[in-house]
Design a protein around this motif. Structure first.
Motif, PDB file in Angstrom:
ATOM      1  N   GLU A  18       0.840  -1.203   0.000  1.00 21.20           N
ATOM      2  CA  GLU A  18       0.000   0.000   0.000  1.00 21.20           C
ATOM      3  C   GLU A  18       0.873   1.251   0.000  1.00 21.20           C
ATOM      4  OE1 GLU A  18      -3.163   2.392  -0.270  1.00 21.20           O
ATOM      5  OE2 GLU A  18      -3.313   0.216  -0.307  1.00 21.20           O
ATOM      6  N   GLN A  19       1.936   1.247   0.800  1.00 20.65           N
ATOM      7  CA  GLN A  19       2.864   2.382   0.834  1.00 20.65           C
ATOM      8  C   GLN A  19       3.567   2.548  -0.511  1.00 20.65           C
ATOM      9  OE1 GLN A  19       5.361   1.340   4.163  1.00 20.65           O
ATOM     10  NE2 GLN A  19       4.186   2.606   5.582  1.00 20.65           N
ATOM     11  N   ALA A  20       3.982   1.447  -1.107  1.00 21.27           N
ATOM     12  CA  ALA A  20       4.661   1.504  -2.400  1.00 21.27           C
ATOM     13  C   ALA A  20       3.724   2.044  -3.477  1.00 21.27           C
ATOM     14  CB  ALA A  20       5.173   0.124  -2.790  1.00 21.27           C
ATOM     15  N   ILE A  21       2.460   1.640  -3.433  1.00 21.26           N
ATOM     16  CA  ILE A  21       1.478   2.145  -4.393  1.00 21.26           C
ATOM     17  C   ILE A  21       1.293   3.640  -4.200  1.00 21.26           C
ATOM     18  CG2 ILE A  21      -0.984   2.109  -5.005  1.00 21.26           C
ATOM     19  CD1 ILE A  21      -0.857  -0.964  -4.385  1.00 21.26           C
ATOM     20  N   HIS A  22       1.191   4.065  -2.961  1.00 18.56           N
ATOM     21  CA  HIS A  22       1.035   5.493  -2.677  1.00 18.56           C
ATOM     22  C   HIS A  22       2.245   6.284  -3.184  1.00 18.56           C
ATOM     23  CE1 HIS A  22      -0.130   9.179  -0.670  1.00 18.56           C
ATOM     24  NE2 HIS A  22       1.076   9.218  -0.128  1.00 18.56           N
ATOM     25  N   GLN A  23       3.435   5.785  -2.916  1.00 17.10           N
ATOM     26  CA  GLN A  23       4.645   6.471  -3.375  1.00 17.10           C
ATOM     27  C   GLN A  23       4.685   6.561  -4.896  1.00 17.10           C
ATOM     28  OE1 GLN A  23       7.860   4.292  -1.575  1.00 17.10           O
ATOM     29  NE2 GLN A  23       7.719   5.409   0.357  1.00 17.10           N
ATOM     30  N   GLU A  24       4.298   5.496  -5.557  1.00 15.45           N
ATOM     31  CA  GLU A  24       4.333   5.485  -7.022  1.00 15.45           C
ATOM     32  C   GLU A  24       3.299   6.442  -7.609  1.00 15.45           C
ATOM     33  OE1 GLU A  24       5.830   4.718 -10.635  1.00 15.45           O
ATOM     34  OE2 GLU A  24       6.662   3.861  -8.805  1.00 15.45           O
ATOM     35  N   THR A  26       2.086   9.153  -6.275  1.00 13.33           N
ATOM     36  CA  THR A  26       2.321  10.564  -5.951  1.00 13.33           C
ATOM     37  C   THR A  26       3.579  11.128  -6.597  1.00 13.33           C
ATOM     38  OG1 THR A  26       3.423   9.946  -3.877  1.00 13.33           O
ATOM     39  CG2 THR A  26       1.072  10.472  -3.767  1.00 13.33           C
ATOM     40  N   ARG A  27       4.373  10.293  -7.230  1.00 16.85           N
ATOM     41  CA  ARG A  27       5.578  10.820  -7.871  1.00 16.85           C
ATOM     42  C   ARG A  27       5.231  11.333  -9.273  1.00 16.85           C
ATOM     43  NH1 ARG A  27       9.028   7.877 -11.330  1.00 16.85           N
ATOM     44  NH2 ARG A  27       8.151   5.910 -11.995  1.00 16.85           N
ATOM     45  N   PRO A  28       6.039  12.231  -9.806  1.00 16.75           N
ATOM     46  CA  PRO A  28       5.796  12.692 -11.171  1.00 16.75           C
ATOM     47  C   PRO A  28       5.929  11.525 -12.152  1.00 16.75           C
ATOM     48  CG  PRO A  28       7.444  14.060 -10.091  1.00 16.75           C
ATOM     49  CD  PRO A  28       7.176  12.889  -9.189  1.00 16.75           C
ATOM     50  N   LEU A  29       5.046  11.459 -13.094  1.00 14.90           N
ATOM     51  CA  LEU A  29       5.026  10.410 -14.117  1.00 14.90           C
ATOM     52  C   LEU A  29       5.072   9.007 -13.514  1.00 14.90           C
ATOM     53  CD1 LEU A  29       7.470  12.061 -16.683  1.00 14.90           C
ATOM     54  CD2 LEU A  29       4.971  12.029 -16.773  1.00 14.90           C
ATOM     55  N   PRO A  30       4.034   8.607 -12.797  1.00 14.51           N
ATOM     56  CA  PRO A  30       4.013   7.259 -12.215  1.00 14.51           C
ATOM     57  C   PRO A  30       4.108   6.184 -13.297  1.00 14.51           C
ATOM     58  CG  PRO A  30       1.987   8.467 -11.684  1.00 14.51           C
ATOM     59  CD  PRO A  30       2.820   9.347 -12.539  1.00 14.51           C
ATOM     60  N   ASN A  31       4.748   5.096 -12.972  1.00 15.30           N
ATOM     61  CA  ASN A  31       4.928   3.977 -13.885  1.00 15.30           C
ATOM     62  C   ASN A  31       3.683   3.087 -13.806  1.00 15.30           C
ATOM     63  OD1 ASN A  31       5.569   1.443 -14.989  1.00 15.30           O
ATOM     64  ND2 ASN A  31       7.742   1.746 -14.574  1.00 15.30           N
ATOM     65  N   LYS A  39      -0.453  -3.508  -7.474  1.00 14.40           N
ATOM     66  CA  LYS A  39      -1.860  -3.707  -7.137  1.00 14.40           C
ATOM     67  C   LYS A  39      -2.256  -5.174  -7.239  1.00 14.40           C
ATOM     68  CE  LYS A  39      -3.458   0.937  -8.234  1.00 14.40           C
ATOM     69  NZ  LYS A  39      -4.328   1.761  -9.089  1.00 14.40           N
ATOM     70  N   LYS A  40      -1.734  -5.876  -8.235  1.00 14.93           N
ATOM     71  CA  LYS A  40      -2.023  -7.305  -8.371  1.00 14.93           C
ATOM     72  C   LYS A  40      -1.467  -8.084  -7.187  1.00 14.93           C
ATOM     73  CE  LYS A  40      -2.365  -7.737 -13.380  1.00 14.93           C
ATOM     74  NZ  LYS A  40      -1.748  -8.305 -14.592  1.00 14.93           N
ATOM     75  N   ARG A  41      -0.237  -7.769  -6.802  1.00 18.73           N
ATOM     76  CA  ARG A  41       0.380  -8.451  -5.651  1.00 18.73           C
ATOM     77  C   ARG A  41      -0.412  -8.175  -4.373  1.00 18.73           C
ATOM     78  NH1 ARG A  41       6.225  -6.310  -6.083  1.00 18.73           N
ATOM     79  NH2 ARG A  41       6.263  -6.916  -3.905  1.00 18.73           N
TER      80      ARG A  41
END
Length: 58
Positions: A18-24, A26-31, A39-41
């Motif tokens: 959940e933290q990793a998803i949030h970080q991704e 909120t960063r510019p140009l998320p992958n 999200k699948k994991r």
């Protein structure tokens, strides 16, 4: 490892994802590929937690 310990470990992994998803997000140009994978994991872990915590019907 007991079932309770396993569930707690899964909950920790779920929170980490959940933290990793949030970080991704909120960063510019998320992958998008990375987000999809995370999200699948996370969903797989949630499904495992539900499976382990639901009472079995016999």
């Amino acid at each position: 490892m007991s079932t309770v310990d396993h569930i707690e470990a899964l909950k920790t992994k779920h929170a980490t994802l959940e933290q990793a998803i949030h970080q991704e997000t909120t960063r510019p140009l998320p992958n998008d590929d990375a987000l999809c994978s995370l999200k699948k994991r996370k969903l797989m872990i949630k499904d495992e937690i539900v499976r382990l915590t639901e009472p079995t019907s016999h």
